[in-house]
Design an enzyme around this catalytic site. Sequence first.
Site, PDB file in Angstrom:
ATOM      1  N   TRP A 167       0.819  -1.229  -0.485  1.00 44.07           N
ATOM      2  CA  TRP A 167       0.388   0.011   0.215  1.00 44.07           C
ATOM      3  C   TRP A 167       0.709   1.064   0.232  1.00 44.07           C
ATOM      4  O   TRP A 167       0.507   2.403  -0.384  1.00 44.07           O
ATOM      5  CB  TRP A 167      -1.107   0.054   1.103  1.00 44.07           C
ATOM      6  CG  TRP A 167       0.258   0.059   2.924  1.00 44.07           C
ATOM      7  CD1 TRP A 167       0.000  -1.199   3.057  1.00 44.07           C
ATOM      8  CD2 TRP A 167       0.255   0.680   3.488  1.00 44.07           C
ATOM      9  NE1 TRP A 167       0.442  -1.241   4.615  1.00 44.07           N
ATOM     10  CE2 TRP A 167       1.153  -0.143   4.906  1.00 44.07           C
ATOM     11  CE3 TRP A 167       0.883   1.879   3.511  1.00 44.07           C
ATOM     12  CZ2 TRP A 167       1.719   1.093   5.400  1.00 44.07           C
ATOM     13  CZ3 TRP A 167       1.630   2.795   3.875  1.00 44.07           C
ATOM     14  CH2 TRP A 167       1.917   2.476   4.849  1.00 44.07           C
ATOM     15  N   ASN A 168       1.762   1.057   0.325  1.00 39.80           N
ATOM     16  CA  ASN A 168       2.456   2.314   0.665  1.00 39.80           C
ATOM     17  C   ASN A 168       3.288   3.356  -0.622  1.00 39.80           C
ATOM     18  O   ASN A 168       3.455   4.291  -1.024  1.00 39.80           O
ATOM     19  CB  ASN A 168       4.139   2.082   1.213  1.00 39.80           C
ATOM     20  CG  ASN A 168       5.215   0.994   0.159  1.00 39.80           C
ATOM     21  OD1 ASN A 168       4.873   0.517  -0.162  1.00 39.80           O
ATOM     22  ND2 ASN A 168       6.490   1.505   1.138  1.00 39.80           N
ATOM     23  N   LYS A 224      -1.854  -8.727  -6.751  1.00 42.75           N
ATOM     24  CA  LYS A 224      -2.834  -8.701  -5.925  1.00 42.75           C
ATOM     25  C   LYS A 224      -2.773  -7.720  -5.429  1.00 42.75           C
ATOM     26  O   LYS A 224      -1.197  -7.386  -4.398  1.00 42.75           O
ATOM     27  CB  LYS A 224      -3.073 -10.122  -5.009  1.00 42.75           C
ATOM     28  CG  LYS A 224      -3.291 -10.218  -3.581  1.00 42.75           C
ATOM     29  CD  LYS A 224      -4.152  -9.736  -3.229  1.00 42.75           C
ATOM     30  CE  LYS A 224      -4.940  -9.984  -1.969  1.00 42.75           C
ATOM     31  NZ  LYS A 224      -5.097  -8.299  -1.550  1.00 42.75           N
ATOM     32  N   PRO A 225      -3.130  -6.375  -6.166  1.00 43.28           N
ATOM     33  CA  PRO A 225      -2.986  -5.312  -4.239  1.00 43.28           C
ATOM     34  C   PRO A 225      -3.836  -5.402  -3.099  1.00 43.28           C
ATOM     35  O   PRO A 225      -4.194  -6.020  -2.583  1.00 43.28           O
ATOM     36  CB  PRO A 225      -3.446  -4.306  -5.348  1.00 43.28           C
ATOM     37  CG  PRO A 225      -5.103  -4.834  -5.926  1.00 43.28           C
ATOM     38  CD  PRO A 225      -4.127  -5.916  -6.136  1.00 43.28           C
ATOM     39  N   GLY A 252       7.054  -6.415   0.441  1.00 46.77           N
ATOM     40  CA  GLY A 252       6.004  -5.977   1.797  1.00 46.77           C
ATOM     41  C   GLY A 252       7.171  -6.561   2.894  1.00 46.77           C
ATOM     42  O   GLY A 252       8.631  -6.836   2.844  1.00 46.77           O
ATOM     43  N   SER A 253       6.018  -7.291   3.930  1.00 46.06           N
ATOM     44  CA  SER A 253       7.092  -7.536   4.879  1.00 46.06           C
ATOM     45  C   SER A 253       8.273  -8.540   5.128  1.00 46.06           C
ATOM     46  O   SER A 253       7.585  -9.509   3.991  1.00 46.06           O
ATOM     47  CB  SER A 253       6.212  -7.801   5.865  1.00 46.06           C
ATOM     48  OG  SER A 253       5.365  -8.905   6.062  1.00 46.06           O
ATOM     49  N   LEU A 306      12.071  -7.269   0.586  1.00 47.41           N
ATOM     50  CA  LEU A 306      11.393  -7.300   1.718  1.00 47.41           C
ATOM     51  C   LEU A 306      11.193  -5.656   2.904  1.00 47.41           C
ATOM     52  O   LEU A 306      12.266  -4.648   2.316  1.00 47.41           O
ATOM     53  CB  LEU A 306      11.441  -8.229   2.791  1.00 47.41           C
ATOM     54  CG  LEU A 306      11.397  -9.282   1.255  1.00 47.41           C
ATOM     55  CD1 LEU A 306      11.853 -10.915   2.499  1.00 47.41           C
ATOM     56  CD2 LEU A 306       9.953  -9.796   1.657  1.00 47.41           C
ATOM     57  N   CYS A 320      10.066   1.423   2.033  1.00 46.63           N
ATOM     58  CA  CYS A 320      11.448   0.885   2.328  1.00 46.63           C
ATOM     59  C   CYS A 320      12.937   0.923   3.171  1.00 46.63           C
ATOM     60  O   CYS A 320      13.442   0.146   3.525  1.00 46.63           O
ATOM     61  CB  CYS A 320      11.211  -0.808   2.247  1.00 46.63           C
ATOM     62  SG  CYS A 320       9.642  -1.920   1.998  1.00 46.63           S
ATOM     63  N   GLU A 349      11.460  -2.003  11.729  1.00 45.58           N
ATOM     64  CA  GLU A 349      11.524  -0.610  11.162  1.00 45.58           C
ATOM     65  C   GLU A 349      10.330  -0.111  11.947  1.00 45.58           C
ATOM     66  O   GLU A 349       9.404  -0.909  12.041  1.00 45.58           O
ATOM     67  CB  GLU A 349      11.479  -1.601   9.556  1.00 45.58           C
ATOM     68  CG  GLU A 349      10.605  -0.756   8.341  1.00 45.58           C
ATOM     69  CD  GLU A 349      10.620  -1.507   6.920  1.00 45.58           C
ATOM     70  OE1 GLU A 349      10.201  -2.533   6.999  1.00 45.58           O
ATOM     71  OE2 GLU A 349      10.999  -0.517   6.123  1.00 45.58           O
ATOM     72  N   GLU A 357      14.890  -4.910  -8.135  1.00 46.42           N
ATOM     73  CA  GLU A 357      13.548  -4.164  -9.615  1.00 46.42           C
ATOM     74  C   GLU A 357      14.700  -2.861 -10.353  1.00 46.42           C
ATOM     75  O   GLU A 357      15.369  -2.210 -10.108  1.00 46.42           O
ATOM     76  CB  GLU A 357      12.423  -4.537  -8.427  1.00 46.42           C
ATOM     77  CG  GLU A 357      11.713  -5.501  -8.364  1.00 46.42           C
ATOM     78  CD  GLU A 357      11.068  -5.131  -7.435  1.00 46.42           C
ATOM     79  OE1 GLU A 357      10.156  -4.613  -6.784  1.00 46.42           O
ATOM     80  OE2 GLU A 357       9.809  -5.906  -8.280  1.00 46.42           O
TER      81      GLU A 357
HETATM   82  C1  SIN Z   1       9.140   1.336  -1.402  1.00 49.77           C
HETATM   83  O1  SIN Z   1       9.029   1.639  -0.115  1.00 49.77           O
HETATM   84  O2  SIN Z   1       9.009  -0.436  -0.356  1.00 49.77           O
HETATM   85  C2  SIN Z   1      10.190   1.391  -2.432  1.00 49.77           C
HETATM   86  C3  SIN Z   1      10.726   3.243  -2.472  1.00 49.77           C
HETATM   87  C4  SIN Z   1      11.014   3.305  -3.641  1.00 49.77           C
HETATM   88  O3  SIN Z   1      11.345   2.813  -4.616  1.00 49.77           O
HETATM   89  O4  SIN Z   1      12.340   4.370  -3.613  1.00 49.77           O
END
Ligand code: SIN
Length: 492
Positions: free
Chosen positions: A163-164, A187-188, A240-241, A263, A296, A393, A470
């Site tokens: 969601w972030n 799957k959002p 995600g986590s 993660l 993250c 975190e 990614e």
């Molecule tokens: C994330 O929080 O997983 C992505 C952050 C980003 O792409 O800068």
Amino acid sequence: MRLPEAWEPVGLVRPELVRQTALIGGEWVSSDRKLTVTDPATGACLGSVPDLGSEATLQAVAAASATFPAWRQHSAPERAAILHRWHDLIQAHTEDLARIMTSEQGKPLGEARGEVAYAASFIKWFAEEARRTYGDVIPGHARDKRLVVMREPVGVVAAITPWNFPLAMITRKVGPALAAGCTVIVKPSDLTPFSALALAFLAREAGLPDGVLNVVTGTAAPIGDVLVSHPDIAKISFTGSTGVGTMLATRAMASVKRVSLELGGNAPFIVFDDADLGEALNGAVASKFRNAGQTCVCANRFFVQAGIYDRFVDGLAERIDAIRVGAGLIEGVDLGPLINEAAIAKSSGHVADALHKGGTLVTGGRAIDGAGHFFKPTLIRDVTPDALLCREETFGPVAGIVRFDTEAQAITMANDTTAGLAAYLFTRDLSRSHRVTEALQCGMIGLNTGLISSEVAPFGGVKQSGFGREGSRYGMDEYLNLKLVCTSVAPI
Ligand code: SIN
């Protein structure tokens, strides 16, 4: 379907972008069971999406499997052309997409517009990369042998997204997958499905064939169960986590799926005495308070050397006090709400623990009374390394500062975590920058900068922050298998 009243002040040019249905095999599908979506700034109901279970997920797998052979047969320029059209449509709808994102996720409009551009950049980048998925010709190992390596799409991909970053975490997976010739089921997060569905709506307008991209909304467990275990799913990409990622990867191994995991992090932000103070403070605010601390790669632990410590703390306090907190739709707001009550509880708990262990509150420190999940941007000095702020975190707007004396101490404390996603380092000493960047155990480093993310750069971690990359040219590899053709050639 009429949209709830809460959308009226949002002012969308194309309200039809807000879909309250999921997308399977080119059909917008509904269900009796629904999940409500709320605005974290007000608590208002924004509508609902289908709470689909295993049956609908099986239909999505069937649709994605059925269309895979045709999609992979498209030439690379044909796939690229559709992705370019999608990119252009995302850009053309920046304002609506940003407003939808702010409404369901909370981030300020300026950041949401930035995320739309960031999300679009992955589609454009991978549209370009589609045409460059070259193979290899390898010198044969014997006189009669010719070796050719081809790169082929892995198959049907399940992308499970958080969601972030409701758009960018989807396009960073779906862009390379589609470019490679894979078909996808997204799957959002249940908290931010409208951004994902708007994106899919535009993909269809761009001419993406039915079934190539499917969006399944609903409670995570029954959908995830099908995705990790179905033999027709070739690849799981999850952001995600660490807890959920580990579980998904373990289960995906039972049918030997390819997996990439982005993660949790616990990024150290190290400021040496010789740093440019202004640069370090700009980096600290950008890294810590982007998306209200809910990224993250956010700075999670500040390690500041004794000689610059007081000046850094004073400068950061001044900048934090200038941060305008409010509903993201109000122009000029810098920091929106946290996603939900659990996020508020985590930030509050980390503050209480840090103070209990000897830290001193400089500013902020608590949730803001009233509607919405707002938390004051917070600074705590003299935090001890055993505080939860350093161990976990926080995912909230809380900066805790730890003092250090030597380079060796900073490196030891920075690496004292199971996470290894990002790290930040501020120094003007060239030799030190080499020593410390080499010593830090992480996948990405910001050297004299607090912002590191871009479509052209590989994003990902080491240790329990996951594996796979990614974005960038490496991002394509996650969706391609290598196939060797070893040919025996008769002599003349
Ligand atoms: C994330 O929080 O997983 C992505 C952050 C980003 O792409 O800068």
